[in-house]
Write a protein that holds these residues in place. Structure first.
Motif, PDB file in Angstrom:
ATOM      1  N   VAL A 198       0.855  -1.190   0.000  1.00 55.96           N
ATOM      2  CA  VAL A 198       0.000   0.000   0.000  1.00 55.96           C
ATOM      3  C   VAL A 198       0.888   1.236   0.000  1.00 55.96           C
ATOM      4  CG1 VAL A 198      -1.970  -1.094   1.130  1.00 55.96           C
ATOM      5  CG2 VAL A 198      -0.149  -0.112   2.524  1.00 55.96           C
ATOM      6  N   PRO A 199       0.392   2.361  -0.517  1.00 51.88           N
ATOM      7  CA  PRO A 199       1.225   3.577  -0.562  1.00 51.88           C
ATOM      8  C   PRO A 199       1.472   4.121   0.842  1.00 51.88           C
ATOM      9  CG  PRO A 199      -1.005   4.045  -1.315  1.00 51.88           C
ATOM     10  CD  PRO A 199      -0.917   2.563  -1.154  1.00 51.88           C
ATOM     11  N   PRO A 200       2.710   4.134   1.324  1.00 50.16           N
ATOM     12  CA  PRO A 200       2.976   4.532   2.707  1.00 50.16           C
ATOM     13  C   PRO A 200       2.657   5.985   3.001  1.00 50.16           C
ATOM     14  CG  PRO A 200       5.031   4.258   1.496  1.00 50.16           C
ATOM     15  CD  PRO A 200       3.946   3.753   0.608  1.00 50.16           C
ATOM     16  N   GLY A 201       2.589   6.839   1.993  1.00 48.38           N
ATOM     17  CA  GLY A 201       2.321   8.246   2.251  1.00 48.38           C
ATOM     18  C   GLY A 201       0.863   8.627   2.227  1.00 48.38           C
ATOM     19  N   ALA A 202      -0.015   7.688   1.876  1.00 50.79           N
ATOM     20  CA  ALA A 202      -1.443   8.022   1.778  1.00 50.79           C
ATOM     21  C   ALA A 202      -2.055   8.228   3.163  1.00 50.79           C
ATOM     22  CB  ALA A 202      -2.183   6.918   1.038  1.00 50.79           C
ATOM     23  N   LEU A 203      -3.086   9.054   3.215  1.00 56.62           N
ATOM     24  CA  LEU A 203      -3.811   9.249   4.470  1.00 56.62           C
ATOM     25  C   LEU A 203      -4.476   7.942   4.879  1.00 56.62           C
ATOM     26  CD1 LEU A 203      -5.107  11.017   6.711  1.00 56.62           C
ATOM     27  CD2 LEU A 203      -6.975  11.478   5.095  1.00 56.62           C
ATOM     28  N   ARG A 204      -4.255   7.545   6.133  1.00 55.01           N
ATOM     29  CA  ARG A 204      -4.915   6.359   6.685  1.00 55.01           C
ATOM     30  C   ARG A 204      -5.747   6.776   7.876  1.00 55.01           C
ATOM     31  NH1 ARG A 204      -1.145   0.986   6.914  1.00 55.01           N
ATOM     32  NH2 ARG A 204       0.413   1.559   5.351  1.00 55.01           N
ATOM     33  N   THR A 205      -6.893   6.144   8.015  1.00 60.86           N
ATOM     34  CA  THR A 205      -7.741   6.402   9.168  1.00 60.86           C
ATOM     35  C   THR A 205      -8.180   5.085   9.780  1.00 60.86           C
ATOM     36  OG1 THR A 205      -9.741   6.517   7.783  1.00 60.86           O
ATOM     37  CG2 THR A 205      -8.598   8.593   8.253  1.00 60.86           C
ATOM     38  N   VAL A 206      -8.540   5.146  11.053  1.00 59.73           N
ATOM     39  CA  VAL A 206      -9.060   3.973  11.756  1.00 59.73           C
ATOM     40  C   VAL A 206     -10.506   4.254  12.151  1.00 59.73           C
ATOM     41  CG1 VAL A 206      -6.783   3.316  12.581  1.00 59.73           C
ATOM     42  CG2 VAL A 206      -8.228   4.772  14.011  1.00 59.73           C
ATOM     43  N   GLY A 207     -11.254   3.176  12.348  1.00 61.12           N
ATOM     44  CA  GLY A 207     -12.670   3.333  12.616  1.00 61.12           C
ATOM     45  C   GLY A 207     -13.076   3.193  14.067  1.00 61.12           C
ATOM     46  N   ARG A 208     -12.153   2.747  14.920  1.00 65.45           N
ATOM     47  CA  ARG A 208     -12.501   2.526  16.327  1.00 65.45           C
ATOM     48  C   ARG A 208     -11.349   2.981  17.220  1.00 65.45           C
ATOM     49  NH1 ARG A 208     -16.504  -1.358  18.129  1.00 65.45           N
ATOM     50  NH2 ARG A 208     -17.955  -1.763  16.407  1.00 65.45           N
ATOM     51  N   LEU A 209     -11.716   3.672  18.286  1.00 64.83           N
ATOM     52  CA  LEU A 209     -10.756   4.087  19.299  1.00 64.83           C
ATOM     53  C   LEU A 209     -11.216   3.582  20.661  1.00 64.83           C
ATOM     54  CD1 LEU A 209     -10.090   7.822  18.280  1.00 64.83           C
ATOM     55  CD2 LEU A 209      -8.597   5.854  17.890  1.00 64.83           C
ATOM     56  N   PRO A 210     -10.278   3.130  21.488  1.00 66.73           N
ATOM     57  CA  PRO A 210      -8.821   3.098  21.252  1.00 66.73           C
ATOM     58  C   PRO A 210      -8.333   1.841  20.542  1.00 66.73           C
ATOM     59  CG  PRO A 210      -9.271   2.436  23.484  1.00 66.73           C
ATOM     60  CD  PRO A 210     -10.617   2.772  22.883  1.00 66.73           C
ATOM     61  N   ALA A 211      -9.264   0.954  20.110  1.00 64.40           N
ATOM     62  CA  ALA A 211      -8.859  -0.335  19.538  1.00 64.40           C
ATOM     63  C   ALA A 211      -7.844  -0.176  18.422  1.00 64.40           C
ATOM     64  CB  ALA A 211     -10.089  -1.095  19.029  1.00 64.40           C
ATOM     65  N   GLY A 212      -8.061   0.803  17.536  1.00 63.29           N
ATOM     66  CA  GLY A 212      -7.188   0.958  16.388  1.00 63.29           C
ATOM     67  C   GLY A 212      -5.769   1.355  16.727  1.00 63.29           C
ATOM     68  N   LEU A 213      -5.527   1.870  17.930  1.00 67.25           N
ATOM     69  CA  LEU A 213      -4.185   2.321  18.298  1.00 67.25           C
ATOM     70  C   LEU A 213      -3.223   1.160  18.541  1.00 67.25           C
ATOM     71  CD1 LEU A 213      -5.081   5.295  20.676  1.00 67.25           C
ATOM     72  CD2 LEU A 213      -4.527   5.363  18.232  1.00 67.25           C
TER      73      LEU A 213
END
Length: 352
Positions: A198-213
């Motif tokens: 995957v492109p390392p510079g692309a914006l990434r987001t997570v859908g759940r906190l704090p699980a995604g951390l």
């Protein structure tokens, strides 16, 4: 998509989750897996060393020698009453944390892939998929997302400007051309390089906190994080299964054989042509691509056939994370949140 236990066990990350869960539920299985994992690890005696303490009374006695069949017997008798949602989250985190695509799988991954162990894990895998706490593992990208900056909110440094996909694809192609000219074709050669898909510079987001951390491959051990609320519209492709990923690679192939040959041979044992998606072309049809947890567990880290003689790997992509390919994502008006990780149990807590 509905997975059965066998589908979950097709992926090395899914198998590792189940093995980690069994180790948590039964200390005898943990001991056997620990010793067998060391014996099967490619780095035993070098990068991985086993230290044991032997008393004078034990010096002449027989040594405990576990076997895969012994682990399988323990799995068959496993008491699942201790299976909880929090335990599933912990073992999911451990499976993600132990993923590696630049060297051979560790001994526990090798053990989990043995036919006798895989067969013995099947009932446990079925129970995992029926647990209430995994209902979100197949959910698509939600409207509320968070970008994660692994620094304190008080850090004065600005956010990194993301490179364009066109620049990224150009660098990948240039790197592939150099690799064709300069790198040996012998997959056993001690060569390493780019291994992600995957492109390392692309914006990434997570859908759940704090699980995604804590669901982060190849983590650098961050202990502080700032989460920024993001909302995005547009067209989102859901990768819920290995087939979704291979279809994407088939539609938009980008050849990375020479540059990925050595790393992906080590992690999958396969030598041949490799492709990943041409993300610049993917962006012409999709604004974002989301990898579900089940898509990750069943597909990440293994050679997935795209066409005869050609395969791909899902590598460097965290479960339940979204990669944004266009400017469809917008920072929300809500405040950013600061998090710190507890050193003892790796749990995250908000700071005020």
């Amino acid at each position: 998509m509905t997975l059965n236990g066998e589908s979950l066990l097709e992926g090395p990350r899914g198998r590792r989750l189940c093995l980690e869960l069994a180790m948590e539920l039964d200390p005898d299985i943990r001991l056997m897996v620990f010793q067998l994992g060391y014996g099967l690890d490619s780095g035993r005696g070098t990068s991985r060393v086993l230290l044991t303490a032997v008393s004078a009374d034990d010096a002449g006695g027989p040594r405990f020698s576990p076997s895969p069949e012994g682990v399988a017997a323990g799995l068959a008798a496993l008491d699942l009453t201790g299976l909880t949602d929090s335990l599933l989250q912990e073992t999911l985190e451990r499976s993600v944390d132990s993923a590696r695509y630049w060297q051979e799988p560790d001994g526990e991954d090798v053990l989990a892939g043995l036919p006798v162990i895989r067969a013995a894990l099947r009932p446990l895998a079925g129970q995992v998929l029926m647990a209430p706490g995994v209902h979100w593992w197949d959910e698509g990208r939600g409207p509320e997302q968070w970008a994660v900056d692994w620094r304190s909110a008080a850090d004065p440094a600005p956010l990194t400007v993301r490179p364009s996909l066109a620049d990224w694809v150009a660098r990948v192609r240039d790197g592939e051309e150099r690799a064709v000219q300069e790198l040996p074709t012998d997959p056993y050669a001690p060569v390493s390089g780019g291994w992600w898909s995957v492109p390392p510079g692309a914006l990434r987001t997570v859908g759940r906190l704090p699980a995604g951390l804590n669901l982060v491959e190849d983590s650098l051990g961050w202990e502080v994080a700032t989460t920024i609320p993001v909302r995005g519209a547009g067209r989102t492709l859901e990768v819920r299964s290995p087939r979704d990923w291979t279809s994407l690679c088939s539609a938009f192939p980008l050849d990375v054989t020479a540059s990925r040959r050595h790393d992906w041979f080590r992690t999958t044992g396969r030598d041949g042509r490799w492709v990943i998606p041409d993300w610049e072309r993917v962006a012409e049809e999709w604004d974002a691509v989301h990898l579900t947890v089940l898509g990750y567990l069943s597909g990440a880290g293994r050679a997935l056939p795209v066409s005869p003689g050609t395969a791909t790997v899902i590598a460097g992509w965290d479960p339940d994370s979204t990669i944004w390919l266009t400017d469809a994502a917008r920072v929300e008006a809500g405040p950013a949140e600061s998090w710190v990780q507890e050193s003892q149990d790796r749990s995250w807590h908000q700071t005020h």
